[in-house]
Design a protein around this motif. Structure first.
Motif, mmCIF file in Angstrom:
data_model
loop_
_atom_site.group_PDB
_atom_site.id
_atom_site.type_symbol
_atom_site.label_atom_id
_atom_site.label_comp_id
_atom_site.label_asym_id
_atom_site.label_seq_id
_atom_site.Cartn_x
_atom_site.Cartn_y
_atom_site.Cartn_z
ATOM 1 N N LYS A 1 0.830 -1.218 0.000
ATOM 2 C CA LYS A 1 0.000 0.000 0.000
ATOM 3 C C LYS A 1 0.858 1.259 0.000
ATOM 4 O O LYS A 1 0.560 2.242 0.658
ATOM 5 C CB LYS A 1 -0.970 -0.013 1.180
ATOM 6 N N GLY A 2 1.978 1.201 -0.753
ATOM 7 C CA GLY A 2 2.831 2.367 -0.935
ATOM 8 C C GLY A 2 3.788 2.668 0.199
ATOM 9 O O GLY A 2 4.523 3.645 0.140
ATOM 10 N N LYS A 3 3.796 1.817 1.238
ATOM 11 C CA LYS A 3 4.665 2.068 2.380
ATOM 12 C C LYS A 3 5.618 0.889 2.584
ATOM 13 O O LYS A 3 5.228 -0.265 2.398
ATOM 14 C CB LYS A 3 3.837 2.272 3.641
ATOM 15 N N PRO A 4 6.859 1.178 2.975
ATOM 16 C CA PRO A 4 7.807 0.094 3.228
ATOM 17 C C PRO A 4 7.322 -0.776 4.388
ATOM 18 O O PRO A 4 6.748 -0.269 5.349
ATOM 19 C CB PRO A 4 9.112 0.798 3.592
ATOM 20 N N VAL A 5 7.547 -2.076 4.271
ATOM 21 C CA VAL A 5 7.130 -3.008 5.316
ATOM 22 C C VAL A 5 8.334 -3.799 5.821
ATOM 23 O O VAL A 5 9.375 -3.854 5.168
ATOM 24 C CB VAL A 5 6.038 -3.977 4.811
ATOM 25 N N ASP A 6 8.165 -4.422 6.962
ATOM 26 C CA ASP A 6 9.187 -5.284 7.548
ATOM 27 C C ASP A 6 9.282 -6.553 6.711
ATOM 28 O O ASP A 6 8.283 -7.259 6.546
ATOM 29 C CB ASP A 6 8.784 -5.615 8.984
ATOM 30 N N PRO A 7 10.469 -6.873 6.185
ATOM 31 C CA PRO A 7 10.590 -8.064 5.331
ATOM 32 C C PRO A 7 10.294 -9.370 6.060
ATOM 33 O O PRO A 7 9.999 -10.372 5.427
ATOM 34 C CB PRO A 7 12.038 -8.027 4.842
ATOM 35 N N ASP A 8 10.345 -9.354 7.382
ATOM 36 C CA ASP A 8 10.088 -10.575 8.142
ATOM 37 C C ASP A 8 8.616 -10.820 8.429
ATOM 38 O O ASP A 8 8.253 -11.930 8.815
ATOM 39 C CB ASP A 8 10.838 -10.535 9.481
ATOM 40 N N SER A 9 7.769 -9.818 8.251
ATOM 41 C CA SER A 9 6.385 -10.008 8.704
ATOM 42 C C SER A 9 5.302 -9.522 7.744
ATOM 43 O O SER A 9 4.135 -9.506 8.118
ATOM 44 C CB SER A 9 6.202 -9.311 10.054
ATOM 45 N N PHE A 10 5.645 -9.142 6.517
ATOM 46 C CA PHE A 10 4.606 -8.631 5.623
ATOM 47 C C PHE A 10 3.748 -9.773 5.077
ATOM 48 O O PHE A 10 4.195 -10.907 4.973
ATOM 49 C CB PHE A 10 5.217 -7.813 4.480
ATOM 50 N N LYS A 11 2.509 -9.433 4.764
ATOM 51 C CA LYS A 11 1.572 -10.409 4.197
ATOM 52 C C LYS A 11 0.837 -9.763 3.041
ATOM 53 O O LYS A 11 0.749 -8.555 2.948
ATOM 54 C CB LYS A 11 0.547 -10.837 5.253
ATOM 55 N N GLY A 12 0.303 -10.598 2.185
ATOM 56 C CA GLY A 12 -0.554 -10.110 1.121
ATOM 57 C C GLY A 12 0.199 -9.575 -0.079
ATOM 58 O O GLY A 12 1.356 -9.896 -0.323
ATOM 59 N N VAL A 13 -0.503 -8.734 -0.826
ATOM 60 C CA VAL A 13 0.019 -8.156 -2.060
ATOM 61 C C VAL A 13 1.146 -7.178 -1.728
ATOM 62 O O VAL A 13 1.026 -6.375 -0.809
ATOM 63 C CB VAL A 13 -1.110 -7.422 -2.823
ATOM 64 N N TYR A 14 2.232 -7.270 -2.471
ATOM 65 C CA TYR A 14 3.375 -6.400 -2.224
ATOM 66 C C TYR A 14 4.020 -6.007 -3.542
ATOM 67 O O TYR A 14 3.746 -6.582 -4.585
ATOM 68 C CB TYR A 14 4.403 -7.093 -1.314
ATOM 69 N N ARG A 15 4.862 -4.981 -3.466
ATOM 70 C CA ARG A 15 5.620 -4.517 -4.621
ATOM 71 C C ARG A 15 7.054 -4.297 -4.184
ATOM 72 O O ARG A 15 7.332 -4.195 -2.991
ATOM 73 C CB ARG A 15 5.002 -3.230 -5.178
ATOM 74 N N LEU A 16 7.949 -4.215 -5.150
ATOM 75 C CA LEU A 16 9.365 -4.078 -4.869
ATOM 76 C C LEU A 16 9.894 -2.794 -5.488
ATOM 77 O O LEU A 16 9.513 -2.441 -6.606
ATOM 78 C CB LEU A 16 10.138 -5.270 -5.443
ATOM 79 N N GLY A 17 10.750 -2.117 -4.767
ATOM 80 C CA GLY A 17 11.316 -0.877 -5.293
ATOM 81 C C GLY A 17 12.624 -0.550 -4.604
ATOM 82 O O GLY A 17 13.083 -1.261 -3.707
ATOM 83 N N LEU A 18 13.213 0.534 -5.043
ATOM 84 C CA LEU A 18 14.443 1.017 -4.415
ATOM 85 C C LEU A 18 14.102 1.542 -3.036
ATOM 86 O O LEU A 18 13.007 2.081 -2.823
ATOM 87 C CB LEU A 18 15.076 2.113 -5.269
ATOM 88 N N PRO A 19 15.017 1.430 -2.081
ATOM 89 C CA PRO A 19 14.749 1.986 -0.759
ATOM 90 C C PRO A 19 14.722 3.506 -0.818
ATOM 91 O O PRO A 19 15.262 4.114 -1.726
ATOM 92 C CB PRO A 19 15.925 1.499 0.087
ATOM 93 N N GLY A 20 14.055 4.089 0.134
ATOM 94 C CA GLY A 20 13.969 5.550 0.182
ATOM 95 C C GLY A 20 12.539 6.006 0.191
ATOM 96 O O GLY A 20 11.721 5.462 0.892
ATOM 97 N N LYS A 21 12.247 6.980 -0.643
ATOM 98 C CA LYS A 21 10.892 7.516 -0.714
ATOM 99 C C LYS A 21 9.923 6.422 -1.115
ATOM 100 O O LYS A 21 10.262 5.532 -1.870
ATOM 101 C CB LYS A 21 10.823 8.671 -1.699
ATOM 102 N N GLY A 22 8.708 6.530 -0.638
ATOM 103 C CA GLY A 22 7.681 5.506 -0.872
ATOM 104 C C GLY A 22 7.521 5.116 -2.324
ATOM 105 O O GLY A 22 7.723 5.908 -3.223
ATOM 106 N N GLY A 23 7.171 3.857 -2.526
ATOM 107 C CA GLY A 23 6.941 3.369 -3.882
ATOM 108 C C GLY A 23 5.570 3.755 -4.367
ATOM 109 O O GLY A 23 4.672 4.028 -3.588
ATOM 110 N N GLY A 24 5.404 3.751 -5.679
ATOM 111 C CA GLY A 24 4.106 4.160 -6.183
ATOM 112 C C GLY A 24 3.736 3.539 -7.460
ATOM 113 O O GLY A 24 4.242 2.846 -8.169
#
Length: 89
Positions: free
Chosen positions: A66-89
């Motif tokens: 949902k456009g916000k970085p998540v903890d790689p150890d605990s995220f669930k559901g639909v996700y996207r990948l991007g460069l670290p830093g400002k939120g993905g979109g």
């Protein structure tokens, strides 16, 4: 970001796609899976997720939900990948 040793096609696909997309943009994990295995990409999704977690823990990419970085150890559901830093979109 690059490591010596055997090539990892999943890692290379994720990194090249994320870098090509650029800062502030994200990719869908299916894009990396299709890059690795065009005809059996669904099977590659598990490998993409596992490699994405490793890359996120190393700080090479970020996993977004949902456009916000998540903890790689605990995220669930639909996700996207991007460069670290400002939120993905």
């Amino acid at each position: 970001m690059s490591e010596d040793g055997p090539k990892n096609p999943v890692r290379e696909a994720i990194l090249s796609l994320v870098e090509a997309r650029g800062a502030g943009k994200t990719i869908c994990p299916t894009e990396a899976a299709r890059e690795v295995s065009e005809d059996k990409w669904r099977r590659a999704l598990q490998d993409v997720r596992a490699e994405a977690v490793r890359l996120a823990k190393a700080g090479d990419i970020a996993i977004y939900r949902k456009g916000k970085p998540v903890d790689p150890d605990s995220f669930k559901g639909v996700y996207r990948l991007g460069l670290p830093g400002k939120g993905g979109g």
